[in-house]
Design a protein around this motif. Structure first.
Motif: not given
Length: 567
Positions: A453-456, A499-504, A277-279, A431-433
């Motif tokens: 997990v993700a940033r915006g 965008p992200t991909s994560i399994v909790f 994220p960011g680049l 920030t998603l964590r």
């Protein structure tokens, strides 16, 4: 040979080959080709990191990391002596019947001229270099482009010019949008990386750089040609970080450096990184979605942004793609699923494929913010509440209940927030964590640094949307005018989260942290937004307020993927 078939061809090298440009300038290239008569497909990269600067010399820390990840790198048919940063290894490609061409872009390495990163002139030069390679005696007339980061960005740019001999591209972890991906995230100047990158990776390779420590391992010659005076060097280059500061809106300068993806018609294998994220993330996804090509594939991976590029399974993927489009082999590539995903988990990865992006079965799940409880809930709170925080402080976090069963989120993410500020502007850093059952955060190895997990990001004065380019799951901001806030007046912000991909796992929780500054871990971050000229305290260091519930429903939208989805 260890773990590799006997090569079909031996390698020969043509050093410092001159490529004449239409304006009379000369670019210099190294050509690694089979030591045999015949015409072969070409894989090419053009950039400003020095075609003669060996990976181990220019990036010793990353070289050590690569060898740790891939300890047999220099045993499986390669000595590593021709390996250059973010370029393919000729010793792995030439034996399989490819010509590898690496070109010093104008003003870098041994190519004289004015150094101007990402510029239209550099892109036009690339077009002419492709056309040169397409008609050389060793070429079969099909040129493919490949490379990481800068070398990926240039691929998108030149592919939009449609050079006739360009047959396919493999942009590996690189941006497409000069403004949104690279220089300004949500309108906030991303100064940290460019300011460090420009002197460390670019100026040291400027043509004539007396400060360059690199010498060609084969010849002992300076990789940047004859040494010039500081005055001559300074007058023969742009000041890229300052250019970014001088163009705070998505103006003609940025648009000249942002390709028209509707003109990218050649086959594409776009490889992105969830940890970028960011680049190194948004551009690969947007490039895949918006390229006009009917033959395009998206591959998403994790880890540092350069390691996967050299791992055997990924090199095999790259070759299968080029074998099909540059050699014309019927190797099953045409039947390959269009989307290949590494799905992140707290304890590793799983692999899955799909035929579309976003995933067709996606359920767009809303998590409403409840300011009174600082929670993320499934139903909008009936009453209005608010939560304030100091912009340059730790911000405020909203946390979900523990998930009752395993849940996956893969795809685009966005948030709608009602906000107000004590000042005339505010920056929102989202920030998603992931939190484990004990409340400890689970983070991940990123392209450049430890990552959540993700940033915006979004600057409130840049909240204007472009309705023609916005999608139901991805807001697109115009960034063409400034709309200042009236202090303490409530406004709504639609924030793009990359965008992200994560399994909790069961028992884990989702947290969304909102701040007015970069979220950082203990180690210093690299993708930072802290230029005081862009974020003066009198305007950005005030008190910010998140408003939730009732007519001011604030919420996060996540792409939930049902179990047993995919190929």
């Amino acid at each position: 040979m260890n773990k590799r078939q006997v090569p079909e061809f031996r390698l020969t090298v043509d050093k410092d080959v001159a490529i004449s440009m239409s304006d009379g300038s000369i670019l210099r290239a190294n050509v690694y080709r089979p030591d045999a008569p015949g015409r072969f497909p070409v894989v090419m990269a053009l950039g400003l990191y020095g075609k003669d600067a060996h990976f181990a010399d220019a990036f010793p820390v990353q070289w050590a990391t690569l060898l740790e990840t891939y300890p047999s790198l220099c045993e499986e048919g390669s000595s590593g002596r021709f390996l250059r940063w973010e370029n393919v290894d000729p010793e792995r490609w030439v034996p399989d019947g490819y010509v590898v061409v690496t070109v010093d872009s104008r003003g870098s390495g041994k190519s004289p001229g004015f150094l101007d990163a990402f510029s239209p002139q550099e892109t036009r030069d690339y077009y002419e270099a492709i056309e040169w390679a397409g008609v050389e005696e060793w070429s079969n007339g099909k040129v493919g482009l490949i490379g990481v980061s800068y070398f990926a960005i240039k691929q998108w740019q030149v592919a939009a010019l449609q050079p006739p001999h360009l047959a396919a591209i493999v942009p590996w972890e690189g941006a497409t949008d000069s403004y949104r991906d690279w220089s300004h995230h949500g309108g906030v100047l991303s100064n940290g990386f460019p300011q460090a990158w420009w002197p460390r990776q670019v100026l040291v390779n400027q043509h004539g750089s007396a400060a360059s420590p690199y010498r060609d391992r084969e010849t002992g010659e300076r990789t940047t040609g004859p040494a010039y005076s500081d005055q001559l060097l300074d007058g023969n280059r742009a000041d890229h970080p300052e250019d970014l500061w001088n163009h705070p809106l998505d103006d003609a300068w940025h648009q000249a450096r942002t390709p028209d993806l509707s003109r990218v018609a050649v086959p594409v294998l776009s490889a992105g990184n969830w940890g970028g994220p960011g680049l190194h993330l948004r551009g690969n996804v947007e490039g895949f979605m918006r390229a006009a090509s009917t033959q395009k594939w998206l591959a998403m991976q994790t880890g540092t942004h350069f390691e996967s590029f050299y791992l055997p399974e990924y090199v095999a993927l790259q070759k299968r793609f080029f074998d099909h489009f540059l050699k014309g082999l019927d190797n099953g590539w045409a039947q390959e699923p269009r989307v290949r995903l590494s799905i992140r988990r707290h304890d590793g990865l799983t692999q899955r494929s799909h035929d579309e992006w976003p995933i067709a079965e996606t359920i767009w799940e809303r998590f409403y913010l409840n300011a009174a409880e600082q929670t993320l809930v499934s139903q909008a709170p009936p009453g209005t509440s608010s939560r304030s925080y100091e912009a340059f402080g730790d911000g405020v976090s909203f946390v979900s209940d523990a998930f009752l069963e395993e849940v996956e989120f893969t795809g685009p993410v966005w948030a709608r927030l009602w906000v107000e500020s004590s000042t005339s502007d505010m920056d929102v850093f989202l920030t998603l964590r992931m939190l484990d059952p004990d409340g400890n955060e689970v983070s991940f190895i990123g392209a450049h640094e430890r990552t959540p997990v993700a940033r915006g990001w979004l600057r409130a004065s840049h909240r204007k949307l472009d309705p023609d380019r916005s999608l139901p799951y991805r807001p697109f901001h115009a960034h063409d005018e400034i709309q200042k806030l009236t202090p303490h007046e409530r406004v709504v912000l639609d924030v793009e989260i990359w965008p992200t991909s994560i399994v909790f796992p069961k028992g884990y929780r989702l947290a969304m942290t909102i701040q007015g500054k970069d979220f950082e871990y203990e180690e210093p971050g690299r993708i930072l937004h802290n230029d005081p000229r862009d974020r003066p305290a009198f305007e950005f260091a005030g008190s910010h307020t998140i408003v939730t519930g009732g007519e001011f429903a604030s919420y996060l939208v996540l792409p939930m993927i049902p179990p047993n989805t995919g190929i």
